[in-house]
Design a protein around this motif. Sequence first.
Motif, PDB file in Angstrom:
ATOM      1  N   LEU A 253     -10.719  29.941 -90.615  1.00 21.76           N
ATOM      2  CA  LEU A 253     -10.602  29.985 -89.165  1.00 21.76           C
ATOM      3  C   LEU A 253     -11.354  31.190 -88.613  1.00 21.76           C
ATOM      4  CD1 LEU A 253      -6.811  29.090 -88.786  1.00 21.76           C
ATOM      5  CD2 LEU A 253      -8.767  27.575 -88.867  1.00 21.76           C
ATOM      6  N   GLN A 254     -12.357  30.910 -87.792  1.00 18.32           N
ATOM      7  CA  GLN A 254     -13.171  31.983 -87.217  1.00 18.32           C
ATOM      8  C   GLN A 254     -13.183  31.945 -85.689  1.00 18.32           C
ATOM      9  OE1 GLN A 254     -16.981  31.426 -89.091  1.00 18.32           O
ATOM     10  NE2 GLN A 254     -16.386  32.548 -90.946  1.00 18.32           N
ATOM     11  N   LYS A 255     -13.266  30.731 -85.138  1.00 19.14           N
ATOM     12  CA  LYS A 255     -13.329  30.594 -83.674  1.00 19.14           C
ATOM     13  C   LYS A 255     -11.976  30.111 -83.152  1.00 19.14           C
ATOM     14  CE  LYS A 255     -18.257  29.449 -83.419  1.00 19.14           C
ATOM     15  NZ  LYS A 255     -19.224  28.429 -82.954  1.00 19.14           N
ATOM     16  N   PHE A 256     -11.410  30.860 -82.199  1.00 21.81           N
ATOM     17  CA  PHE A 256     -10.099  30.530 -81.643  1.00 21.81           C
ATOM     18  C   PHE A 256     -10.213  30.263 -80.143  1.00 21.81           C
ATOM     19  CE2 PHE A 256      -9.348  32.899 -85.463  1.00 21.81           C
ATOM     20  CZ  PHE A 256      -8.186  32.362 -85.995  1.00 21.81           C
ATOM     21  N   LEU A 257      -9.307  29.397 -79.661  1.00 26.48           N
ATOM     22  CA  LEU A 257      -9.256  29.107 -78.230  1.00 26.48           C
ATOM     23  C   LEU A 257      -7.807  28.907 -77.810  1.00 26.48           C
ATOM     24  CD1 LEU A 257     -11.117  28.460 -75.708  1.00 26.48           C
ATOM     25  CD2 LEU A 257     -10.677  26.049 -76.218  1.00 26.48           C
ATOM     26  N   GLY A 258      -7.454  29.470 -76.652  1.00 23.76           N
ATOM     27  CA  GLY A 258      -6.121  29.279 -76.095  1.00 23.76           C
ATOM     28  C   GLY A 258      -6.194  28.453 -74.825  1.00 23.76           C
ATOM     29  N   LEU A 259      -5.226  27.537 -74.638  1.00 22.77           N
ATOM     30  CA  LEU A 259      -5.203  26.676 -73.459  1.00 22.77           C
ATOM     31  C   LEU A 259      -3.901  26.866 -72.693  1.00 22.77           C
ATOM     32  CD1 LEU A 259      -6.525  23.267 -74.920  1.00 22.77           C
ATOM     33  CD2 LEU A 259      -7.843  25.092 -73.860  1.00 22.77           C
ATOM     34  N   ASP A 260      -4.002  27.027 -71.382  1.00 25.25           N
ATOM     35  CA  ASP A 260      -2.839  27.097 -70.493  1.00 25.25           C
ATOM     36  C   ASP A 260      -2.874  25.916 -69.545  1.00 25.25           C
ATOM     37  OD1 ASP A 260      -1.381  29.187 -71.341  1.00 25.25           O
ATOM     38  OD2 ASP A 260      -2.196  30.667 -69.951  1.00 25.25           O
ATOM     39  N   PHE A 261      -1.718  25.327 -69.303  1.00 25.27           N
ATOM     40  CA  PHE A 261      -1.633  24.178 -68.392  1.00 25.27           C
ATOM     41  C   PHE A 261      -2.018  24.601 -66.971  1.00 25.27           C
ATOM     42  CE2 PHE A 261       0.952  21.779 -65.306  1.00 25.27           C
ATOM     43  CZ  PHE A 261       0.370  20.539 -65.478  1.00 25.27           C
ATOM     44  N   SER A 262      -2.841  23.763 -66.329  1.00 28.83           N
ATOM     45  CA  SER A 262      -3.230  24.001 -64.941  1.00 28.83           C
ATOM     46  C   SER A 262      -2.974  22.734 -64.145  1.00 28.83           C
ATOM     47  CB  SER A 262      -4.718  24.382 -64.857  1.00 28.83           C
ATOM     48  OG  SER A 262      -5.141  24.433 -63.510  1.00 28.83           O
ATOM     49  N   MET A 263      -2.269  22.870 -63.022  1.00 25.76           N
ATOM     50  CA  MET A 263      -1.892  21.699 -62.234  1.00 25.76           C
ATOM     51  C   MET A 263      -3.104  20.992 -61.635  1.00 25.76           C
ATOM     52  SD  MET A 263       0.792  20.062 -61.517  1.00 25.76           S
ATOM     53  CE  MET A 263       2.025  21.305 -61.827  1.00 25.76           C
ATOM     54  N   HIS A 264      -4.089  21.768 -61.201  1.00 28.27           N
ATOM     55  CA  HIS A 264      -5.213  21.178 -60.472  1.00 28.27           C
ATOM     56  C   HIS A 264      -6.368  20.780 -61.389  1.00 28.27           C
ATOM     57  CE1 HIS A 264      -3.236  22.238 -56.754  1.00 28.27           C
ATOM     58  NE2 HIS A 264      -3.105  23.494 -57.179  1.00 28.27           N
ATOM     59  N   GLU A 265      -6.636  21.594 -62.411  1.00 26.57           N
ATOM     60  CA  GLU A 265      -7.812  21.348 -63.247  1.00 26.57           C
ATOM     61  C   GLU A 265      -7.468  21.068 -64.707  1.00 26.57           C
ATOM     62  OE1 GLU A 265     -10.641  20.859 -62.028  1.00 26.57           O
ATOM     63  OE2 GLU A 265     -10.296  21.579 -59.990  1.00 26.57           O
TER      64      GLU A 265
END
Length: 212
Positions: free
Chosen positions: A99-111
Motif C-alpha cells: 500500500l503506497q497511495k491512500f485516499l480518504g472519502l467524506d460524504f457530501s450531500m451536494h457532490e
Amino acid sequence: RHLDTAFQNFFKQPKTGFPRFKSKKRNKNSYSTVCINGNITLSNGYLKLPKIGQVRLKQHRSVPSEYRLKSVTVSQTPSGKYYASILFEYEDQVQEKELQKFLGLDFSMHELYRDSNGKEPAYPGYYRNAEKKLAREQRKLSKMQKGSNNRNKQRLKVAKLHEKVSNQRKDFLHKQSRQIANDYDCVCIEDLDMKAMSRSLNFGKSVSDNGW
C-alpha cells in the motif's frame, strides 16, 4: 435450499439472526437453479436452462474455459426485462500489494463525496432531474382503474422511468469507483449509517439520489 442454509447458519453461528420472512408479493421475480450433470450450459450466445431450453442472451463478458458453472439466477425487473446472473467457480491466488497511495472519502450531500485531496465529483442529480416527470406519470397511474390494460401500460412507463434513473446512477458510480480503484491502493471512508440518514425528513431524498 436457501431456507435450509439460513437455518443451518442460524444454529451454527451465534451472530447470524433468525431467517426473515420473504413475501411472495414482493415486486422482485426471480428463481435460482443449480447446475447438475450439465443441465445448464453457456455457449454460442445461448443459455440452456432446465425445462426452458435454449435462451438467446447478450453476454457482457467472456468466460475462460477453466471456469466451472455452478448455478444461475434468473430475475425479472418491474419494467419486464430479464437478467441471468451466472455463478462460476475457479481457482486463483490473490496477489498481495504494497500500500503506497491512500485516499480518504467524506460524504457530501451536494457532490456525493469530498476526498482528502479536496476534490468533489460533479454529481448530476438524476432523480432530482426526473422528479417532475416521474410525479406526472405516477399521478396518471394513480387515477387509472386497477386491472385495466391502460393501467398496466402506465405502470410499465413509470417502471422504465425509475429504471432509467437507477441505471444512470449506477453508471456514474461504477465509473467513479473504477477510477478511484485504478489510482489508489487503499481507500478509507467515514462510518455513517446511510439507512438512518435516508429516513430523515430534511435530506433523505438527497441521500437516496446519491446512492452512497
